[in-house]
Design an enzyme around this catalytic site. Structure first.
Site, PDB file in Angstrom:
ATOM      1  N   LYS A  91       0.747  -1.101  -0.053  1.00 11.51           N
ATOM      2  CA  LYS A  91       0.105  -0.026   0.023  1.00 11.51           C
ATOM      3  C   LYS A  91       0.819   1.288  -0.053  1.00 11.51           C
ATOM      4  O   LYS A  91       0.424   2.409  -0.429  1.00 11.51           O
ATOM      5  CB  LYS A  91      -0.669  -0.039   1.252  1.00 11.51           C
ATOM      6  CG  LYS A  91      -1.768  -1.176   1.535  1.00 11.51           C
ATOM      7  CD  LYS A  91      -2.469  -1.027   2.816  1.00 11.51           C
ATOM      8  CE  LYS A  91      -3.073  -2.422   3.186  1.00 11.51           C
ATOM      9  NZ  LYS A  91      -3.456  -2.691   4.593  1.00 11.51           N
ATOM     10  N   GLY A  92       2.241   1.291   0.367  1.00 13.09           N
ATOM     11  CA  GLY A  92       3.154   2.243   0.743  1.00 13.09           C
ATOM     12  C   GLY A  92       3.006   3.240  -0.538  1.00 13.09           C
ATOM     13  O   GLY A  92       3.223   4.396  -0.195  1.00 13.09           O
ATOM     14  N   GLU A 150       7.369   2.194  -5.866  1.00 17.06           N
ATOM     15  CA  GLU A 150       7.625   1.854  -4.604  1.00 17.06           C
ATOM     16  C   GLU A 150       7.761   2.772  -3.625  1.00 17.06           C
ATOM     17  O   GLU A 150       8.240   4.000  -4.135  1.00 17.06           O
ATOM     18  CB  GLU A 150       8.648   0.662  -4.389  1.00 17.06           C
ATOM     19  CG  GLU A 150       9.003   0.016  -3.311  1.00 17.06           C
ATOM     20  CD  GLU A 150       8.021  -0.683  -2.596  1.00 17.06           C
ATOM     21  OE1 GLU A 150       6.805  -0.047  -2.373  1.00 17.06           O
ATOM     22  OE2 GLU A 150       7.985  -1.852  -2.259  1.00 17.06           O
ATOM     23  N   ASP A 151       7.385   2.972  -2.269  1.00 18.74           N
ATOM     24  CA  ASP A 151       7.614   4.063  -1.342  1.00 18.74           C
ATOM     25  C   ASP A 151       9.147   4.039  -0.992  1.00 18.74           C
ATOM     26  O   ASP A 151       9.536   5.102  -0.741  1.00 18.74           O
ATOM     27  CB  ASP A 151       6.773   3.633  -0.161  1.00 18.74           C
ATOM     28  CG  ASP A 151       6.875   2.229   0.435  1.00 18.74           C
ATOM     29  OD1 ASP A 151       7.606   1.489  -0.133  1.00 18.74           O
ATOM     30  OD2 ASP A 151       6.275   2.180   1.425  1.00 18.74           O
ATOM     31  N   ASP A 184      15.073  -0.438   1.419  1.00 21.56           N
ATOM     32  CA  ASP A 184      15.601  -0.461   2.607  1.00 21.56           C
ATOM     33  C   ASP A 184      16.647  -1.516   2.323  1.00 21.56           C
ATOM     34  O   ASP A 184      17.722  -1.388   1.682  1.00 21.56           O
ATOM     35  CB  ASP A 184      14.515  -0.642   3.564  1.00 21.56           C
ATOM     36  CG  ASP A 184      15.266  -1.002   5.055  1.00 21.56           C
ATOM     37  OD1 ASP A 184      16.491  -0.361   5.185  1.00 21.56           O
ATOM     38  OD2 ASP A 184      14.642  -1.490   5.927  1.00 21.56           O
ATOM     39  N   LYS A 195      17.215   3.947   1.175  1.00 22.15           N
ATOM     40  CA  LYS A 195      18.061   3.775   2.336  1.00 22.15           C
ATOM     41  C   LYS A 195      19.338   3.002   1.937  1.00 22.15           C
ATOM     42  O   LYS A 195      19.359   1.905   2.184  1.00 22.15           O
ATOM     43  CB  LYS A 195      17.410   3.217   3.589  1.00 22.15           C
ATOM     44  CG  LYS A 195      16.305   4.137   4.247  1.00 22.15           C
ATOM     45  CD  LYS A 195      15.896   3.587   5.615  1.00 22.15           C
ATOM     46  CE  LYS A 195      14.795   2.904   5.802  1.00 22.15           C
ATOM     47  NZ  LYS A 195      14.392   2.692   7.174  1.00 22.15           N
ATOM     48  N   PHE A 198      13.835   4.841  10.643  1.00 25.23           N
ATOM     49  CA  PHE A 198      12.516   4.424  10.493  1.00 25.23           C
ATOM     50  C   PHE A 198      11.638   5.600  10.425  1.00 25.23           C
ATOM     51  O   PHE A 198      11.397   6.250  11.193  1.00 25.23           O
ATOM     52  CB  PHE A 198      12.124   3.612  11.254  1.00 25.23           C
ATOM     53  CG  PHE A 198      10.828   2.606  10.791  1.00 25.23           C
ATOM     54  CD1 PHE A 198      11.119   1.552  10.100  1.00 25.23           C
ATOM     55  CD2 PHE A 198       9.487   3.172  11.014  1.00 25.23           C
ATOM     56  CE1 PHE A 198      10.026   0.645   9.532  1.00 25.23           C
ATOM     57  CE2 PHE A 198       8.513   2.318  10.615  1.00 25.23           C
ATOM     58  CZ  PHE A 198       8.816   0.863   9.712  1.00 25.23           C
ATOM     59  N   VAL A 199      11.103   5.886   8.999  1.00 27.74           N
ATOM     60  CA  VAL A 199      10.463   6.981   8.662  1.00 27.74           C
ATOM     61  C   VAL A 199       8.922   6.446   8.395  1.00 27.74           C
ATOM     62  O   VAL A 199       8.539   5.329   8.027  1.00 27.74           O
ATOM     63  CB  VAL A 199      10.724   7.566   7.442  1.00 27.74           C
ATOM     64  CG1 VAL A 199      12.029   8.221   7.790  1.00 27.74           C
ATOM     65  CG2 VAL A 199      10.956   6.688   6.095  1.00 27.74           C
ATOM     66  N   ASP A 230       4.156   3.368   6.570  1.00 27.76           N
ATOM     67  CA  ASP A 230       3.493   3.046   7.712  1.00 27.76           C
ATOM     68  C   ASP A 230       4.343   2.594   8.899  1.00 27.76           C
ATOM     69  O   ASP A 230       5.478   1.933   8.311  1.00 27.76           O
ATOM     70  CB  ASP A 230       2.121   2.076   7.515  1.00 27.76           C
ATOM     71  CG  ASP A 230       2.616   0.539   7.441  1.00 27.76           C
ATOM     72  OD1 ASP A 230       3.520   0.567   6.560  1.00 27.76           O
ATOM     73  OD2 ASP A 230       2.134  -0.263   7.900  1.00 27.76           O
ATOM     74  N   ARG A 232      -0.111   6.428   7.587  1.00 33.38           N
ATOM     75  CA  ARG A 232      -0.002   6.670   6.145  1.00 33.38           C
ATOM     76  C   ARG A 232      -0.621   7.905   5.713  1.00 33.38           C
ATOM     77  O   ARG A 232      -0.028   8.499   4.559  1.00 33.38           O
ATOM     78  CB  ARG A 232      -0.636   5.417   5.534  1.00 33.38           C
ATOM     79  CG  ARG A 232      -0.130   4.281   5.706  1.00 33.38           C
ATOM     80  CD  ARG A 232      -0.996   3.012   4.662  1.00 33.38           C
ATOM     81  NE  ARG A 232      -0.601   1.806   4.953  1.00 33.38           N
ATOM     82  CZ  ARG A 232       0.584   1.044   4.783  1.00 33.38           C
ATOM     83  NH1 ARG A 232       1.385   1.332   3.951  1.00 33.38           N
ATOM     84  NH2 ARG A 232       0.555  -0.200   5.083  1.00 33.38           N
TER      85      ARG A 232
HETATM   86  P1  IMP Z   1      13.049  -3.930   1.945  1.00 33.58           P
HETATM   87  O1  IMP Z   1      12.763  -5.316   1.383  1.00 33.58           O
HETATM   88  O2  IMP Z   1      14.026  -4.126   3.375  1.00 33.58           O
HETATM   89  O3  IMP Z   1      13.898  -3.244   0.925  1.00 33.58           O
HETATM   90  O4  IMP Z   1      12.057  -3.157   2.372  1.00 33.58           O
HETATM   91  C1  IMP Z   1      10.871  -2.797   1.346  1.00 33.58           C
HETATM   92  C2  IMP Z   1       9.866  -2.434   2.310  1.00 33.58           C
HETATM   93  O5  IMP Z   1      10.011  -2.451   3.690  1.00 33.58           O
HETATM   94  C3  IMP Z   1       9.026  -1.146   2.055  1.00 33.58           C
HETATM   95  O6  IMP Z   1       8.118  -1.258   0.780  1.00 33.58           O
HETATM   96  C4  IMP Z   1       8.194  -0.687   3.237  1.00 33.58           C
HETATM   97  O7  IMP Z   1       7.037  -1.403   3.336  1.00 33.58           O
HETATM   98  C5  IMP Z   1       8.991  -1.283   4.389  1.00 33.58           C
HETATM   99  N1  IMP Z   1      10.087  -0.362   5.138  1.00 33.58           N
HETATM  100  C6  IMP Z   1      11.495  -0.552   4.812  1.00 33.58           C
HETATM  101  N2  IMP Z   1      11.876   0.523   5.613  1.00 33.58           N
HETATM  102  C7  IMP Z   1      10.924   1.367   5.989  1.00 33.58           C
HETATM  103  C8  IMP Z   1      10.732   2.465   6.806  1.00 33.58           C
HETATM  104  O8  IMP Z   1      11.697   3.490   7.171  1.00 33.58           O
HETATM  105  N3  IMP Z   1       9.430   2.861   7.160  1.00 33.58           N
HETATM  106  C9  IMP Z   1       8.091   2.278   6.826  1.00 33.58           C
HETATM  107  N4  IMP Z   1       8.533   1.254   5.944  1.00 33.58           N
HETATM  108  C10 IMP Z   1       9.679   0.623   5.733  1.00 33.58           C
END
Ligand code: IMP
Length: 187
Positions: A49-50, A106-107, A110, A138, A159-160, A166, A172
């Site tokens: 949903k992000g 994508e939002d 990470d 990040k 963490f944002v 969310d 959100r």
């Molecule tokens: P990744 O697989 O670690 O790259 O994470 C991707 C997903 O983790 C994103 O689509 C978010 O839903 C969640 N996520 C990662 N960091 C944050 C954050 O700082 N705030 C909120 N959601 C996050």
């Protein structure tokens, strides 16, 4: 927007990116994407949903010269603030991406695990091209190399929430991106 909606949420330690900064950068991304895809048929894939806020603003910023269709996917991501390292497709595309120019929106990236896995899944369906646009990145948190082509903002390892992002389905609706005070950052 009302002053009340803009008020900083008490659970946040600070606003990292305000509305105007977000809007201006997404417009720039829209211009860049419009140049890159001018005259082509683009399939924009929002990751629920992000991505809803960035997707809505990005779509409004695309030139009418881009023939854009919109589709959605949902994948499982975090429980709390730690990456699980695996994704599950919860909602799949309605349209077949084969032979299409696909842009995943994508939002945040990470660890990179979600998008590495998602793009692998999509690449297997033979799109003509496949790129990723993320509002936030990040880069210091990667567990796997992953470089999205379009990045709104590189941010530090905090963490944002807000602007679609969310923590346990909360925050959100905030029109800005802010740093959550607890529990992830211990501030
Ligand atoms: P990744 O697989 O670690 O790259 O994470 C991707 C997903 O983790 C994103 O689509 C978010 O839903 C969640 N996520 C990662 N960091 C944050 C954050 O700082 N705030 C909120 N959601 C996050």
């Amino acid at each position: 927007m009302s002053a009340d909606a803009r008020r900083i949420h008490p659970d946040l330690s600070k606003v990292l990116l305000d509305e105007e900064t977000l809007r201006d950068r997404i417009r720039e991304l829209g211009r860049e994407i419009s140049r890159d895809y001018a005259g082509r048929r683009l399939m924009v894939v929002g990751v629920l949903k992000g991505s809803v806020m960035v997707l809505a603003d990005l779509l409004r910023s695309l030139s009418p010269d881009v023939d854009a269709a919109v589709d959605f996917m949902a994948v499982s991501s975090y429980a709390g603030t730690a990456s699980t390292g695996t994704i599950r497709v919860l909602l799949d595309l309605r349209e077949n991406p084969e032979g299409r120019d696909v842009l995943v929106v994508e939002d945040i990236v990470d660890t990179g695990l979600t998008l590495a896995s998602l793009t692998e899944t999509l690449r297997a369906r033979k799109p003509r091209s496949l790129e990723v646009c993320t509002l936030l990145d990040k880069p210091d948190c990667r567990k796997i190399p992953f470089s999205p082509k379009y990045v709104g903002f590189k941010i530090p390892n905090e963490f944002v929430v807000g602007f679609g992002l969310d923590y346990e389905e909360r925050y959100r609706q905030l029109p800005y991106v802010g740093v959550l005070r607890t529990p992830s950052n211990g501030q």
